[in-house]
Motif scaffolding. Structure first.
Motif, short mmCIF file in Angstrom:
data_model
loop_
_atom_site.label_atom_id
_atom_site.label_comp_id
_atom_site.label_asym_id
_atom_site.label_seq_id
_atom_site.Cartn_x
_atom_site.Cartn_y
_atom_site.Cartn_z
N ASP A 395 1.14 -0.69 -0.16
CA ASP A 395 -0.09 -0.25 0.32
C ASP A 395 0.56 1.50 0.65
O ASP A 395 0.31 2.04 -0.73
N SER A 396 2.11 1.08 0.57
CA SER A 396 2.79 2.39 0.96
C SER A 396 4.05 1.85 -0.08
O SER A 396 4.56 0.53 0.01
N THR A 397 4.57 3.12 -0.25
CA THR A 397 6.24 2.61 -1.08
C THR A 397 6.84 4.47 -0.13
O THR A 397 6.15 5.51 0.17
N ALA A 398 8.63 4.02 0.26
CA ALA A 398 9.07 5.24 0.57
C ALA A 398 9.80 5.97 -0.16
O ALA A 398 10.07 5.44 -1.64
N TYR A 399 10.54 6.64 -0.23
CA TYR A 399 11.58 7.63 -0.31
C TYR A 399 12.55 7.19 -1.63
O TYR A 399 12.55 7.65 -3.31
N TRP A 400 13.45 5.79 -1.24
CA TRP A 400 14.05 5.61 -2.32
C TRP A 400 13.24 4.28 -2.81
O TRP A 400 13.89 3.68 -3.99
N TRP A 405 14.86 1.37 -5.76
CA TRP A 405 15.79 0.92 -4.71
C TRP A 405 14.97 -0.49 -3.99
O TRP A 405 13.66 0.11 -4.34
N SER A 406 15.76 -1.39 -3.24
CA SER A 406 14.66 -1.95 -3.15
C SER A 406 13.99 -2.08 -1.56
O SER A 406 14.43 -0.22 -1.33
N GLU A 407 12.97 -2.47 -1.39
CA GLU A 407 12.32 -2.30 -0.38
C GLU A 407 12.41 -2.68 1.14
O GLU A 407 12.57 -1.84 2.03
N ARG A 408 12.73 -4.14 1.41
CA ARG A 408 13.91 -4.26 2.59
C ARG A 408 15.11 -4.26 2.84
O ARG A 408 15.50 -4.11 4.36
N GLY A 409 16.32 -3.51 2.29
CA GLY A 409 17.43 -3.39 2.83
C GLY A 409 18.29 -4.70 3.25
O GLY A 409 18.66 -4.06 4.48
N PRO A 410 18.46 -5.93 3.48
CA PRO A 410 19.23 -6.60 4.53
C PRO A 410 20.24 -5.91 3.99
O PRO A 410 20.99 -6.19 2.94
N ILE A 411 21.23 -5.94 5.68
CA ILE A 411 22.71 -5.51 5.18
C ILE A 411 23.45 -7.02 4.06
O ILE A 411 23.24 -7.85 5.01
N PRO A 505 25.88 -0.69 -6.47
CA PRO A 505 24.89 -1.14 -5.11
C PRO A 505 23.46 -0.47 -5.06
O PRO A 505 22.16 -1.02 -4.23
N VAL A 506 23.13 0.04 -5.97
CA VAL A 506 21.76 -0.36 -6.87
C VAL A 506 20.88 -1.57 -7.17
O VAL A 506 21.73 -2.14 -7.77
N PRO A 507 20.43 -2.07 -6.55
CA PRO A 507 18.78 -1.80 -5.67
C PRO A 507 19.10 -1.74 -4.41
O PRO A 507 18.73 -1.46 -3.47
N ASP A 508 20.20 -2.90 -4.06
CA ASP A 508 19.95 -3.09 -2.54
C ASP A 508 21.16 -3.70 -2.29
O ASP A 508 21.54 -4.11 -1.29
N GLY A 509 22.29 -3.36 -2.36
CA GLY A 509 24.41 -2.64 -1.75
C GLY A 509 24.95 -3.65 -2.69
O GLY A 509 24.35 -4.26 -3.88
N ALA A 510 26.34 -3.23 -2.59
CA ALA A 510 27.39 -3.32 -3.28
C ALA A 510 27.49 -5.00 -3.09
O ALA A 510 27.30 -5.80 -1.86
N SER A 511 28.13 -6.07 -3.32
CA SER A 511 28.93 -6.99 -3.12
C SER A 511 29.79 -6.79 -3.95
O SER A 511 30.35 -6.49 -5.25
N GLY A 512 30.67 -8.21 -3.40
CA GLY A 512 32.08 -8.45 -4.58
C GLY A 512 32.98 -7.96 -3.07
O GLY A 512 32.96 -7.93 -2.05
N TRP A 513 34.09 -9.37 -3.85
CA TRP A 513 35.64 -8.96 -2.76
C TRP A 513 36.46 -8.11 -2.99
O TRP A 513 36.80 -7.49 -4.22
#
Length: 521
Positions: A395-400, A405-411, A505-513
């Motif tokens: 029902d609702s969305t946020a700024y990013w 960008w993703s909805e939940r953003g786990p690190i 980084p988009v949409p849910d954070g950078a990854s790699g070594w």
């Protein structure tokens, strides 16, 4: 040299200068009057904030990757250059056809006013500084253009000719200089007046934080990596990264602050700052990470936070069945979508009022912000928070999330080499390698490094303080002369090895070594 002097003193260049001076008057008068209005009502702040709102993700990432925590300074510099160029154009247009110049100035003024009145927490009355500034700039432009008209009509009249008009290049530059100086004084006066009228910083410095009902566990010995140069385990407030959308740091009087909890709840809750001071507060060391942090980046920090557990607030509100998200909103209009369940579990998500044994710094959310372990800040760490709406992701969305960008953003699990720095030169023999790793709520159980294409070897882990803080590591490398690449990866408490798959980084954070190149001499 003569050609350059003639070009600078030519009517077109002088008209462009008139435009720049007039633009300075617009901004300076608005700055002066803005001291009596909302800080976000000044043109530069409003225009910059509007620009940020419409910035595509790729440009935001580029700015953060290039300028880091100086991204706002870079934005202001870029805005200054852009305004100067547009002002030059307006000055030339006004010199050649005054009516078109007036329309151009009024159009720019309308854009500024629209940017002001659409900011969160800004009323129609806050447009007054921009309106007055626009008309003051128009008068300044008319004043300077009038002095150019005589030069246009009498370009060859010698200095002693009685037919020479009253104006002259020297008088024009003098008028422009005086006008510019007056604008500078007005702008400086506005800033000083605004600072004098604000007592928020003094109130923050005088605030006495209460003792927590539940103090943070004692930090065990050995949490700090023994390698010199590795980031401090506790990040000092002044060094803690700051990435947000606020060009002007909100200044909130604690007497006026109130948090509203509403939406899909059985009981609407309103909290004052005094309610927080009187509540059973907790302390917890928590590592925060920005979703824009690149592989090996420094947009992460660890601090001791003091606040009220959000689960206690939500327990009072009693979320209804079907709710799965809390939309938190800042006083400046920023919003974040946080999964409801992470605010109700035992990870100690909180409404924080303290940071490293002192009240929150203004730029880090004073008087109240959210701290949620395990989630990137763009979906959890709302600063200057004033509203919590219990709702649903459907029902609702946020700024990013509105910007892709993703909805939940786990690190994500991440390891970083702090020492040696990339492109460093080190002596042959034993070389200390060290860094930091994090996987908030899961913890770090292993860090490995690889030199060139050799086998992965396990680094020595520093003591773990908790699952929601970062963990440091070290390794003694027997370095042979020549260029070498050092890679690092971590394994989290769930047994998952940090992925080597590169992701932006988009949409849910950078990854790699991370890979660091060093030269051994």
């Amino acid at each position: 040299m003569k050609k350059l002097r003639n070009l600078i003193q030519g009517p077109t260049a002088m008209a462009a200068l008139a435009g720049v001076v007039a633009a300075a008057v617009v901004l300076a008068v608005a700055e002066l009057l803005g001291a009596f209005f909302t800080a976000r009502a000044t043109p530069l702040i409003a225009l910059g904030s509007t620009f940020i709102d419409f910035t595509p993700s790729w440009l935001k990432d580029f700015a953060i990757a290039t300028f880091g925590t100086n991204d706002k300074v870079a934005l202001f510099v870029g805005m200054g250059v852009t305004i100067a160029v547009l002002a030059c154009v307006m000055g030339v247009v006004a010199y050649r056809k005054w009516a078109l110049g007036v329309l151009g100035v009024l159009f720019m003024g309308a854009v500024i006013v629209a940017s002001v009145v659409t900011r969160a927490g800004v009323g129609a009355i806050d447009a007054v500084p921009s309106v007055v500034g626009t008309f003051a700039g128009l008068l300044a432009l008319r004043f300077l253009i009038n002095r150019l008209q005589g030069l246009k009509a009498w370009p060859e009249a010698p200095a002693g000719d009685p037919a020479r008009p009253a104006t002259s290049r020297r008088r024009f530059f003098a008028a422009a200089g005086i006008t510019a100086a007056a604008a500078g004084l007005a702008a400086t006066g506005g800033r000083l007046l605004g600072a004098a009228r604000s007592n928020i910083l003094q109130a923050r410095d005088a605030l006495q934080l209460p003792s927590p009902a539940k103090a943070a566990p004692a930090v065990p010995a050995g949490v700090q990596s023994p390698v010199p140069g590795v980031a401090p385990w506790v990040t000092p407030n002044d060094d803690f990264y700051r990435i947000d959308t606020a060009l002007s740091v909100p200044e909130i009087d604690v007497a006026d602050w109130e948090l509203r909890v509403h939406g899909m709840v059985e009981e609407e809750v309103r909290l004052t700052f005094q309610d927080l001071l009187d509540a059973d507060l907790i302390e917890s060391h928590v590592t925060l990470t920005c979703v824009s942090n690149p592989v090996g980046g420094n947009l992460a920090g660890n601090a001791k936070w003091l606040g009220l557990p959000l689960r206690e607030v939500l327990k009072r509100a009693k979320p209804k069945d079907g709710a799965d998200m809390v939309l938190s909103t800042s006083v400046d209009g920023f919003s974040a979508s946080t999964p409801l369940e992470v605010l109700q579990d035992d990870r100690d998500a909180m409404l924080a009022i303290g940071m490293n044994d002192e009240p929150l710094p203004l730029e880090h959310g004073y008087p109240v912000r959210m701290v949620v372990p395990g989630l990137y800040g763009f979906v959890s760490a709302t600063k200057w928070v004033v509203d919590l709406e219990v709702t649903r992701f459907a029902d609702s969305t946020a700024y990013w999330t509105d910007r892709g960008w993703s909805e939940r953003g786990p690190i994500k699990t991440m390891a970083r080499v702090d020492v040696p720095k990339s492109f460093a030169k080190v002596p042959a023999g034993k070389v200390a390698v060290g860094g930091t790793a994090w996987a908030q709520t899961r913890g770090i159980t292993k860090v490995e490094i690889q030199v060139d294409n050799e086998d992965w070897v396990e680094a020595e882990l520093s003591t773990e303080a908790s699952l929601v803080t970062w963990r440091q590591w070290s390794y003694q490398w027997d370095a042979a002369p020549g260029p070498h690449y050092i890679k690092v990866r971590a394994t989290d408490g769930s047994g998952e090895v940090q992925t080597d798959q590169r992701a932006d980084p988009v949409p849910d954070g950078a990854s790699g070594w991370q890979s660091v190149m060093v030269t051994v001499e």
